[in-house]
Design a protein around this motif. Structure first.
Motif, PDB file in Angstrom:
ATOM      1  N   LEU A 184       0.975  -1.017  -0.185  1.00 37.76           N
ATOM      2  CA  LEU A 184       0.016  -0.079  -0.054  1.00 37.76           C
ATOM      3  C   LEU A 184       0.714   1.239  -0.004  1.00 37.76           C
ATOM      4  O   LEU A 184       0.643   2.247  -0.701  1.00 37.76           O
ATOM      5  N   VAL A 185       1.805   1.224   0.999  1.00 36.79           N
ATOM      6  CA  VAL A 185       2.852   2.213   0.932  1.00 36.79           C
ATOM      7  C   VAL A 185       3.464   2.689  -0.358  1.00 36.79           C
ATOM      8  O   VAL A 185       3.414   3.721  -0.901  1.00 36.79           O
ATOM      9  N   LEU A 186       4.066   1.503  -0.861  1.00 33.41           N
ATOM     10  CA  LEU A 186       4.692   1.548  -2.366  1.00 33.41           C
ATOM     11  C   LEU A 186       3.761   2.172  -3.364  1.00 33.41           C
ATOM     12  O   LEU A 186       4.059   3.098  -4.375  1.00 33.41           O
ATOM     13  N   LYS A 187       2.383   1.817  -3.327  1.00 31.73           N
ATOM     14  CA  LYS A 187       1.498   2.259  -4.318  1.00 31.73           C
ATOM     15  C   LYS A 187       1.166   3.772  -4.109  1.00 31.73           C
ATOM     16  O   LYS A 187       0.954   4.441  -5.106  1.00 31.73           O
ATOM     17  N   LEU A 188       0.938   4.136  -2.874  1.00 28.94           N
ATOM     18  CA  LEU A 188       0.504   5.367  -2.450  1.00 28.94           C
ATOM     19  C   LEU A 188       1.751   6.527  -2.653  1.00 28.94           C
ATOM     20  O   LEU A 188       1.564   7.455  -3.259  1.00 28.94           O
ATOM     21  N   HIS A 189       2.973   5.967  -2.391  1.00 33.59           N
ATOM     22  CA  HIS A 189       4.293   6.858  -3.012  1.00 33.59           C
ATOM     23  C   HIS A 189       4.421   7.117  -4.320  1.00 33.59           C
ATOM     24  O   HIS A 189       4.717   8.036  -4.851  1.00 33.59           O
ATOM     25  N   ALA A 195      13.554  -3.231   4.681  1.00 34.95           N
ATOM     26  CA  ALA A 195      14.243  -2.367   4.172  1.00 34.95           C
ATOM     27  C   ALA A 195      14.640  -2.399   2.939  1.00 34.95           C
ATOM     28  O   ALA A 195      14.483  -1.575   1.872  1.00 34.95           O
ATOM     29  N   LEU A 196      14.850  -3.673   2.224  1.00 36.90           N
ATOM     30  CA  LEU A 196      15.528  -4.045   1.080  1.00 36.90           C
ATOM     31  C   LEU A 196      14.317  -3.762   0.206  1.00 36.90           C
ATOM     32  O   LEU A 196      14.305  -3.349  -1.157  1.00 36.90           O
ATOM     33  N   ARG A 197      12.890  -4.216   0.536  1.00 32.36           N
ATOM     34  CA  ARG A 197      11.800  -4.071  -0.103  1.00 32.36           C
ATOM     35  C   ARG A 197      11.159  -2.642  -0.361  1.00 32.36           C
ATOM     36  O   ARG A 197      10.516  -2.351  -1.432  1.00 32.36           O
ATOM     37  N   MET A 198      11.322  -1.933   0.664  1.00 31.40           N
ATOM     38  CA  MET A 198      10.864  -0.613   0.606  1.00 31.40           C
ATOM     39  C   MET A 198      11.658   0.517  -0.009  1.00 31.40           C
ATOM     40  O   MET A 198      11.246   1.462  -0.639  1.00 31.40           O
ATOM     41  N   GLY A 199      12.781   0.472   0.348  1.00 27.33           N
ATOM     42  CA  GLY A 199      13.823   1.338   0.009  1.00 27.33           C
ATOM     43  C   GLY A 199      14.317   1.941  -1.333  1.00 27.33           C
ATOM     44  O   GLY A 199      14.807   1.147  -1.725  1.00 27.33           O
TER      45      GLY A 199
END
Length: 310
Positions: A177-182, A199-203
């Protein structure tokens, strides 16, 4: 842009942070990762002045954080904590719009903004807007907390261990969700976690901290390919080869990116690609709102290259 310049933090004789120099670009999803007590949350809290450094300065848009009006600074930022921290006496709509109300936005505009944000996370406003927080599941509460942080269309959203209390399935969905909204809103996100896989997935960019000092800053691929020291290497080490990872594969540039198309099946796990290529000469797929193509030859070359680097 956010800049930490020679930032330090002491509590009497206890040094929490030492000589931190970091730059976070506009629109970046920047992760602060490290073990408990490494200083990552202290760094985050300096951005909304919940913590004031004892040495150096933090800059936001080339202005010292300490020179901002603190109330205006916080109203123009989003903040998502470990638990949802929804106000139990306010319904969902009022929780989402509370910063808008403090900024003097009309009731009708607040209503429209809350509805828009609820729809963006697949919560029907007609069904959920008037519910109280205790009528929501844990995952729904966290979704509301995330969109509440976006209500004022902030340039900056702070997330402090925001998913650590969720079970693995909800955690993964919240990350998505955060990746989509970002990708949609292009805000700067500073994301704190102690979980190296998260960290690896999000950053897009990651800073690794230990004992109050920055050990390395780089993309997931740069960090996994060239760890700066033994601490980083050990912290990110797993039984599975570290390059058996979607983000690492994307960062390796072996894939062919397909422009202007998201009409391909979404892939989340590296193993899905390997299985798909067993029966195809080429596959096309999407990952984090971008589309790619991959052939068995490309994947074999990737395995050979990264395997040789181990």
């Amino acid at each position: 842009m956010i800049t930490y310049k020679e930032v330090g933090m002491k509590y009497e004789k206890n040094v929490v942070l030492h000589d931190i120099n970091l730059t976070i670009d506009d629109g970046e999803l920047f992760v602060l990762v490290g073990p408990s007590g490494s200083g990552k949350t202290t760094l985050l809290r300096m951005l909304n002045r919940l913590t004031v450094p004892t040495d150096g300065n933090v800059y936001f848009d080339d202005k010292k954080i300490k020179d901002y009006d603190v109330q205006k600074l916080r109203l123009d930022m989003g903040y998502v904590l470990q638990d949802s921290s929804l106000f139990p006496n306010l319904n969902v709509e009022d929780n989402i719009a509370i910063q808008l109300e403090q900024k003097g936005v009309s009731k009708q505009e607040r209503h429209q903004r809350a509805a828009e944000l609820l729809e963006s996370v697949e919560l029907d406003p007609k069904k959920y807007a008037k519910r109280m927080p205790d009528e929501l599941s844990g995952g729904q509460q966290q979704r509301v907390a995330i969109i509440r942080a976006l209500a004022t269309s902030p340039k900056l959203v702070l997330m402090d261990e925001s998913f650590s209390a969720l079970d693995p399935v909800l955690r993964r969905k919240s990350q998505d969700l955060v990746l989509k909204l970002h990708a949609k809103y292009k805000m700067t996100v500073v994301f704190v976690t102690h979980d190296m896989q998260e960290a690896l997935r999000m950053g897009q960019k990651i800073a690794i901290l230990n004992q109050g000092e920055v050990q390395q800053v780089g993309t997931p691929h740069e960090i996994m390919q060239n760890p700066a020291n033994d601490f980083v290497k050990k912290f990110f080490g797993t039984k599975t080869p570290h390059w058996w990872n979607m983000d690492f594969l994307i960062g390796s540039k072996v894939l062919t990116e397909i422009q202007n198309s998201t009409d391909y099946p979404e892939v989340e796990q590296f193993g899905e690609l390997v299985n798909s290529l067993k029966d195809h000469t080429e596959i096309k797929f999407s990952y984090q709102n971008k589309a790619y193509s991959l052939t068995p030859q490309q994947l074999l070359a990737y395995f050979e290259k990264e395997g040789d680097n181990q």
